[in-house]
Write a protein that holds these residues in place. Sequence first.
Motif, PDB file in Angstrom:
ATOM      1  N   PHE A 366       0.955  -1.293   0.021  1.00 58.38           N
ATOM      2  CA  PHE A 366      -0.196   0.165  -0.043  1.00 58.38           C
ATOM      3  C   PHE A 366       0.933   1.055   0.184  1.00 58.38           C
ATOM      4  N   ALA A 367       1.142   1.758  -1.164  1.00 62.83           N
ATOM      5  CA  ALA A 367       2.349   2.714  -1.162  1.00 62.83           C
ATOM      6  C   ALA A 367       1.771   4.068  -0.943  1.00 62.83           C
ATOM      7  N   LEU A 368       0.427   4.240  -0.536  1.00 62.22           N
ATOM      8  CA  LEU A 368      -0.151   5.524  -0.129  1.00 62.22           C
ATOM      9  C   LEU A 368      -0.282   5.609   1.347  1.00 62.22           C
ATOM     10  N   ARG A 369       0.794   4.676   1.919  1.00 68.37           N
ATOM     11  CA  ARG A 369       0.754   4.943   3.377  1.00 68.37           C
ATOM     12  C   ARG A 369       1.117   5.948   3.941  1.00 68.37           C
ATOM     13  N   GLY A 370       1.819   6.768   3.244  1.00 66.77           N
ATOM     14  CA  GLY A 370       2.329   8.232   3.604  1.00 66.77           C
ATOM     15  C   GLY A 370       1.118   9.256   3.806  1.00 66.77           C
TER      16      GLY A 370
ATOM     17  N   GLU B 257      10.143   1.304  -1.741  1.00 65.64           N
ATOM     18  CA  GLU B 257       8.828   1.645  -1.115  1.00 65.64           C
ATOM     19  C   GLU B 257       8.066   0.559  -0.976  1.00 65.64           C
ATOM     20  N   CYS B 258       7.918  -0.454  -1.987  1.00 63.01           N
ATOM     21  CA  CYS B 258       6.948  -1.675  -1.798  1.00 63.01           C
ATOM     22  C   CYS B 258       7.633  -2.984  -1.744  1.00 63.01           C
ATOM     23  N   GLY B 259       9.002  -2.872  -1.669  1.00 64.69           N
ATOM     24  CA  GLY B 259       9.733  -4.204  -1.248  1.00 64.69           C
ATOM     25  C   GLY B 259       9.825  -5.338  -2.514  1.00 64.69           C
ATOM     26  N   ALA B 260       9.026  -5.100  -3.468  1.00 65.16           N
ATOM     27  CA  ALA B 260       9.173  -6.091  -4.571  1.00 65.16           C
ATOM     28  C   ALA B 260      10.137  -5.891  -5.490  1.00 65.16           C
ATOM     29  N   ASP B 261      10.808  -6.820  -6.268  1.00 59.07           N
ATOM     30  CA  ASP B 261      11.749  -6.482  -7.069  1.00 59.07           C
ATOM     31  C   ASP B 261      11.357  -6.583  -8.431  1.00 59.07           C
ATOM     32  N   ASP B 262      10.028  -6.494  -8.685  1.00 64.29           N
ATOM     33  CA  ASP B 262       9.425  -6.219 -10.015  1.00 64.29           C
ATOM     34  C   ASP B 262       8.458  -5.383 -10.235  1.00 64.29           C
ATOM     35  N   CYS B 263       8.424  -4.323  -9.602  1.00 66.57           N
ATOM     36  CA  CYS B 263       7.371  -3.260  -9.576  1.00 66.57           C
ATOM     37  C   CYS B 263       7.414  -2.426 -10.819  1.00 66.57           C
ATOM     38  N   LEU B 264       6.360  -2.016 -11.154  1.00 68.70           N
ATOM     39  CA  LEU B 264       6.177  -1.040 -12.499  1.00 68.70           C
ATOM     40  C   LEU B 264       7.226   0.111 -12.517  1.00 68.70           C
TER      41      LEU B 264
END
Lengths: 409, 409
Positions: A366-370, B257-264
Amino acid sequence: MRRGTNLGRLGDFNQAVILESIRRAPEGISRVELAGSTGLSPQTISNVVRRLLDDGIVREDRTIVSGPGKPRTVLELEGNRLVSIGIHLDPSVLSFVAMNLRGEVLRERRIEVPNLEVAAETIQLMATTVKELIAEIRIPKKHIVGVGIAVPGPVNVEDGVVLNPPLLDGWADVELVNPLRKLLRLQVIIEKDTIASAVGELWQSKEEKNNDFVFIYCGHGFGAGLVLNNDVHHGASNNAGEIGHYSTGHKSFTCEECGADDCLAAGTSYEYISNQAKERGLELPTYEIVGPEQRAEGMNRLYELAHEGNQVAKELVTETMIMVAEVAGQLANSLDVREVVFGGPQWDKVRELVEDEVREATERRFALRGVHEIETRTSELRSNVGAIGGACVVMDASLSPKATALLLR
Amino acid sequence: MRRGTNLGRLGDFNQAVILESIRRAPEGISRVELAGSTGLSPQTISNVVRRLLDDGIVREDRTIVSGPGKPRTVLELEGNRLVSIGIHLDPSVLSFVAMNLRGEVLRERRIEVPNLEVAAETIQLMATTVKELIAEIRIPKKHIVGVGIAVPGPVNVEDGVVLNPPLLDGWADVELVNPLRKLLRLQVIIEKDTIASAVGELWQSKEEKNNDFVFIYCGHGFGAGLVLNNDVHHGASNNAGEIGHYSTGHKSFTCEECGADDCLAAGTSYEYISNQAKERGLELPTYEIVGPEQRAEGMNRLYELAHEGNQVAKELVTETMIMVAEVAGQLANSLDVREVVFGGPQWDKVRELVEDEVREATERRFALRGVHEIETRTSELRSNVGAIGGACVVMDASLSPKATALLLR
């Protein structure tokens, strides 16, 4: 076409608003409080309440003393005056509820591992069971609002047709609404199961807040119901909420439908899970063909082992649910909602094992967490959410105030 | 709180509906046709039209002869009677438009690679430029509806504050609306750029259809604007449409930010793209730190090479846009919309190169294709969609009929 509105529409809408306010006040609400919460004039409230009293839908015979002021006479629902029937057509269980306007389940019935392959027989079985339920609750048929059926998608809601659900053999293009309507002589509505669940969750919500949530229905597969700004989002063809083909970043196998080798449907399939178990030294039941019955059996064994403390089983359950939670977090983020609600029959079986990991994974994506937090919680309707959802779909369609209903047809 | 409605609300709404119908009929519409399209009575139409004529917003002086019947006198917008100003605060270009009620751009202004780091100076520059534009179009200030600013998210629309856009240094928690309102003495609204673009696309749509689409804004990053059932979905905090942290299944690097290694966001970053280019033997400009200016420069070079026929450049552009299209297809699928619209400044630069692949990838990820098709198309507002979107946000807020506006406050 942009449509206008007129006085006739206005009256119906205000009646629905007042009924909704009374319904959401289980402790009762006075006329003065109604004026405050709806913004309507005492005269309008008086007119509408008289109609509701005449129809026997509400009562006004209880007085509450609170504080030093004058005792308040409150309006309350006459619960059993309106009842709806919900059915959940799930590949492994056919469930029924009779629910009253207060959202109380008066009666339920479950038929485990039903033989659903002959649709016509299933429809007959539904009709017989509904008739039995209505007889058992001893409520005159004229007070039955209708029957709502939650079915696996995709569906054609307008024509009342089940289109081609992946796990329901014998149900390609099956007309469900018309035959059942003829057999029962009642209003019948179908809705995709994940959407019906979201309708149920929203309808039963007792809080007077602005509801915005992604409902994650955990059944044979995983699907979402989207509640945006207090409204259930149905989608252009009433099939919103598909999340099965989201990329997860975890390679499993190439999905024939979307072409990706990491989609949620593949990664949470029993084929993949049992294969992974084997690779990690855990034997789960295997089958030539995995239908709903086999998946249910195999997954139940996995849950059992996980609850008994088997480490590999626990890992597999956790990994599966983290994938689901990550997709939920991504979807919640792009819709900018405040909650993710997990529910459905499978969620009840894994909740204790994975609740923390699921919360953490949802929040991570949930990137909007800020800007604001995302809350994860469990549905209050528990595993019966599909059937209750179906019952709520009928109540909602007949009684909820919808701003769009104000527009001239 | 469930709110009721009353006659006062009703009148305003019907006026908005009628104005909207006239606006969407560029060829003019007669009173009889208006009654048909809105469902309103001739008396209501007559009252509202009189008010619109008195206000000088519409005119009724043109007669059309079509077919053998009586000639029709049609209502049309007095275009320049109402004008709004749109601003797009983009990291690499500050653009302005003055747009009339017919959606025609009367004047525009672009300030390329502006120095935006000192927010107070930028706000001053905005005010000066808006004043100049208004002077140039020679329209009295009382006919200026207001100023709409499209800004990179996240935003706090209610307080008019730019929160912390990733690519805009010096713009953390900057109050934008209040200072500009004081400088201009006009209504000022901000909206996230991707949402403003969707508002613009919907406002300018000439077709009388039920609009349901995912708008993919291609700028420095990629974001979505969601139009569901003819309404722009804003989200609980007005920040809907984030797609940057969707998993794509293509490993790039771990996103903080999201911890994934494949985000857009990671897979479409200039850091990753220029690195990939290098690995494949293509040298693109490299930078110590990649800000908006550097990304623009580097990507422009990549587009140039791709257009010149460089195979590696073409591959990279295609791979990037396929990732975006796959995410768009997944989102469109879960929302059950009928269209994906691509637009924004970067789309114009790559469209010719990737249109077919983008369509194909969107369709592949649209699992509902068995129920209905997904159409992909290019925005009609082209690269200026942000500023035009801003101008439309003001028009929309002031003039569009919204069913929710019927409810008592």
